[in-house]
Write a protein that holds these residues in place. Structure first.
Motif, PDB file in Angstrom:
ATOM      1  N   THR A 251       5.861  -2.641 -48.745  1.00 33.53           N
ATOM      2  CA  THR A 251       4.742  -1.917 -48.165  1.00 33.53           C
ATOM      3  C   THR A 251       3.656  -2.942 -47.886  1.00 33.53           C
ATOM      4  OG1 THR A 251       3.265  -0.010 -48.414  1.00 33.53           O
ATOM      5  CG2 THR A 251       3.620  -1.369 -50.372  1.00 33.53           C
ATOM      6  N   CYS A 252       2.513  -2.493 -47.388  1.00 30.86           N
ATOM      7  CA  CYS A 252       1.407  -3.416 -47.104  1.00 30.86           C
ATOM      8  C   CYS A 252       0.157  -2.922 -47.830  1.00 30.86           C
ATOM      9  CB  CYS A 252       1.149  -3.502 -45.603  1.00 30.86           C
ATOM     10  SG  CYS A 252      -0.135  -4.699 -45.148  1.00 30.86           S
ATOM     11  N   TYR A 253      -0.452  -3.785 -48.635  1.00 33.81           N
ATOM     12  CA  TYR A 253      -1.637  -3.410 -49.399  1.00 33.81           C
ATOM     13  C   TYR A 253      -2.933  -3.660 -48.631  1.00 33.81           C
ATOM     14  CZ  TYR A 253       1.541  -3.987 -53.484  1.00 33.81           C
ATOM     15  OH  TYR A 253       2.586  -3.925 -54.373  1.00 33.81           O
ATOM     16  N   SER A 254      -2.856  -4.332 -47.485  1.00 33.77           N
ATOM     17  CA  SER A 254      -4.073  -4.755 -46.779  1.00 33.77           C
ATOM     18  C   SER A 254      -4.087  -4.207 -45.362  1.00 33.77           C
ATOM     19  CB  SER A 254      -4.154  -6.289 -46.743  1.00 33.77           C
ATOM     20  OG  SER A 254      -3.079  -6.816 -45.989  1.00 33.77           O
ATOM     21  N   GLY A 255      -5.119  -4.563 -44.612  1.00 26.92           N
ATOM     22  CA  GLY A 255      -5.213  -4.140 -43.224  1.00 26.92           C
ATOM     23  C   GLY A 255      -4.203  -4.866 -42.357  1.00 26.92           C
ATOM     24  N   MET A 256      -3.469  -4.134 -41.559  1.00 26.87           N
ATOM     25  CA  MET A 256      -2.411  -4.714 -40.731  1.00 26.87           C
ATOM     26  C   MET A 256      -2.975  -5.681 -39.694  1.00 26.87           C
ATOM     27  SD  MET A 256       0.959  -4.111 -40.693  1.00 26.87           S
ATOM     28  CE  MET A 256       1.215  -2.371 -41.043  1.00 26.87           C
ATOM     29  N   LEU A 257      -4.163  -5.388 -39.178  1.00 24.96           N
ATOM     30  CA  LEU A 257      -4.735  -6.194 -38.098  1.00 24.96           C
ATOM     31  C   LEU A 257      -5.796  -7.175 -38.591  1.00 24.96           C
ATOM     32  CD1 LEU A 257      -5.025  -3.522 -35.239  1.00 24.96           C
ATOM     33  CD2 LEU A 257      -3.206  -5.178 -35.642  1.00 24.96           C
ATOM     34  N   TRP A 258      -5.843  -7.412 -39.889  1.00 25.75           N
ATOM     35  CA  TRP A 258      -6.737  -8.439 -40.416  1.00 25.75           C
ATOM     36  C   TRP A 258      -6.079  -9.800 -40.256  1.00 25.75           C
ATOM     37  CZ3 TRP A 258      -8.133  -6.085 -45.882  1.00 25.75           C
ATOM     38  CH2 TRP A 258      -8.808  -4.871 -45.689  1.00 25.75           C
ATOM     39  N   GLY A 259      -6.916 -10.830 -40.083  1.00 25.90           N
ATOM     40  CA  GLY A 259      -6.404 -12.185 -40.053  1.00 25.90           C
ATOM     41  C   GLY A 259      -6.029 -12.652 -41.456  1.00 25.90           C
ATOM     42  N   THR A 260      -5.281 -13.745 -41.533  1.00 24.87           N
ATOM     43  CA  THR A 260      -4.770 -14.231 -42.814  1.00 24.87           C
ATOM     44  C   THR A 260      -5.859 -14.501 -43.852  1.00 24.87           C
ATOM     45  OG1 THR A 260      -2.723 -15.096 -41.874  1.00 24.87           O
ATOM     46  CG2 THR A 260      -3.478 -16.099 -43.927  1.00 24.87           C
ATOM     47  N   PRO A 261      -6.947 -15.205 -43.529  1.00 23.74           N
ATOM     48  CA  PRO A 261      -7.972 -15.440 -44.560  1.00 23.74           C
ATOM     49  C   PRO A 261      -8.535 -14.140 -45.128  1.00 23.74           C
ATOM     50  CG  PRO A 261      -8.313 -16.911 -42.703  1.00 23.74           C
ATOM     51  CD  PRO A 261      -7.272 -15.926 -42.279  1.00 23.74           C
ATOM     52  N   ALA A 262      -8.762 -13.149 -44.272  1.00 20.52           N
ATOM     53  CA  ALA A 262      -9.317 -11.871 -44.729  1.00 20.52           C
ATOM     54  C   ALA A 262      -8.320 -11.120 -45.605  1.00 20.52           C
ATOM     55  CB  ALA A 262      -9.717 -11.008 -43.523  1.00 20.52           C
TER      56      ALA A 262
END
Length: 500
Positions: A251-262
């Protein structure tokens, strides 16, 4: 820690698979295993097709989210839009009606809190603090088997967690064993809880739920599953792409369209690990350049990207001229961009549109996550907001919405997210923009017909049965989808009779 075998038995019991047999609900093609990422995970035991249901989970416990900013609302019906909120005279929880006060649901919450001796008059109890602690309080109502499953899940036992329970002690005399249990629950929730979806466009208190099976899924920045919720609080986990036997299910715990540092910063602060997945290791993020900044050279139109994205202090380098920029300088720019975004009135669509069209690309490339965030905000609002309903959009706004949908869909496709929830929503909004154009210009219908039909059919395939899907999703599919045999005029009658 319980063994993998014990955990497997407990979660199958939780899902009801032991009582009714695997095939009564869905085919179980996964198993709990020791993940190479550390801890437990789920692995595919057979090939899983895109769109297949992996499991249907339900929360052991749920309640209001526990952030710094807490929405004040009814702790029974989740209503946040009322002029008559009041505190229960026994437990101080916020309610909106006598019906909610007399409900069995409130009775359970009230039975726990009201038996704690008060240290202050009940009307002086901080109801916001009580709301933040409510999910952990509700865990006291679980039976012993449920508590055992809950406490078998991973917990980050950091000293900052559980402050809402410790702060409650100024108002109530809480037994030590209950205090310790609730603090442990807070640690488990902060590690494993999912934000629960709300009905599309409806104002409700934001909730989090502890879904035991889904909580075992590990994170990947390009997941192979998606979650959808129904009105009974069930979470259905589906494959977004083919998952081969032997592959881990993510699954994904973060925003899909966030950049890698974010993404990595968020995961480090909230989940206490630094992701090193394939996407994080790729400076270009599959060519999307979501983290890219403008080159510092005024004579260069290139983009800056991290040289070693898995190293938090890495320098950045321009793809065009090769200029190298120290990480400290990059952090200053990122902080300034954060302040710039913080100054925007995100509820003012005209301001957002002007900022997107005329200002943002002065500071960052069009690929940057800030631009993508603005694109999505405008997509969700144009056609859906009072004063900006479909029939009120200008031709330029309608064209803008279509362009934003297509652009964001291209980025999602490049990331390889498959049939993610985000893609379903974007397809719905692209369909709606195309359908509105055909409604205004009937002579364009034949040209647009194929895409109008395919986008709503794909959106329906992804979003159907999800509580957060647009309410007119299915009626649009029936009238404007590929299976409709009505005339052009009859098809668009549905748009003319709806509130635009």
């Amino acid at each position: 820690m319980v063994s993998r075998e014990q955990l497997s038995v407990m979660i199958k019991h939780h899902l009801g698979l032991l009582a009714f047999g695997d095939e009564d609900k869905y085919s179980v093609k996964w198993a709990v295993y020791e993940s190479p990422l550390g801890g437990r995970g789920l692995v595919a035991t057979e090939d899983i097709k895109a769109g297949e249901v992996l499991f249907v989970d339900y929360p052991l416990v749920y309640g209001p989210r526990s952030g710094i900013i807490v929405q004040r609302g009814c702790t029974v019906c989740k209503n946040i839009d009322s002029d008559i909120f009041f505190k229960c005279s026994k437990c101080a929880l916020i309610l909106c009606s006598v019906q909610c006060q007399n409900s069995d649901f409130h009775s359970g919450d009230c039975s726990i809190i009201s038996r704690w001796p008060n240290k202050v008059p009940i009307e002086e109890v901080d109801d916001t603090l009580l709301s933040r602690a409510l999910t952990a309080i509700r865990a006291l109502l679980l039976n012993e088997d449920q508590k055992y499953l809950l406490t078998s899940l991973q917990a980050n036992k950091l000293p900052q967690y559980g402050s809402e329970i410790r702060d409650l002690k100024q108002y109530f005399d809480i037994p030590l064993h209950e205090e310790e249990f609730m603090i442990l629950v807070i640690c488990i929730l902060n590690t494993n809880a999912f934000q629960m979806a709300t009905p599309y466009g409806k104002k409700e208190m934001s909730l989090r739920g502890l879904y035991p099976v889904a909580s075992i899924l590990n994170h990947n920045c390009v997941p192979n599953t998606r979650n959808c919720f129904n009105g009974d609080l069930q979470m259905t986990v589906k494959a977004t792409k083919t998952i081969n036997a032997g592959s881990e299910i993510f699954t994904c715990y973060s925003g899909m369209l966030w950049g890698t540092p974010a993404r990595r910063l968020y995961l480090y602060k909230s989940k206490h690990f630094l992701c090193d997945c394939e996407r994080c290791a790729d400076p270009t993020e599959r060519g999307t350049l979501l983290a890219a900044l403008k080159c510092f050279s005024t004579e260069c139109q290139g983009s800056l990207l991290p040289i070693q994205p898995l190293k938090t202090t890495t320098a950045w380098r321009c793809l065009e001229c090769g200029m190298r920029v120290p990480n400290d300088n990059i952090c200053v720019i990122q902080s300034a961009l954060g302040s710039l975004m913080g100054s925007l009135d995100l509820k003012n669509v005209d301001e957002l549109e002007n900022f997107y069209l005329n200002r943002i690309t002065r500071y960052v490339p069009r690929t940057n996550q800030i631009v993508l965030d603005l694109q999505c905000r405008l997509v969700w609002e144009l056609g859906e907001t009072d004063g900006l309903r479909w029939n009120e959009l200008s031709e330029s706004q309608l064209s803008l919405k279509e362009r934003l949908c297509r652009c964001t869909l291209r980025t999602a496709a490049a990331l390889g997210v498959g049939d993610a929830h985000l893609r379903g929503l974007l397809l719905y909004h692209l369909h709606a923009a195309l359908a509105e154009r055909a409604r205004r210009h009937p002579d364009l219908y034949e040209e647009l017909k194929s895409e109008i039909e395919s986008t709503i059919q794909e959106a329906s395939n992804i979003l159907k049965d999800d509580i957060s899907s647009p309410p007119d999703l299915e009626i649009r599919r029936q009238y404007l989808g590929p299976d409709c045999d009505k005339t052009q005029q009859e098809r668009f009658f549905i748009l003319d009779t709806q509130k635009h």
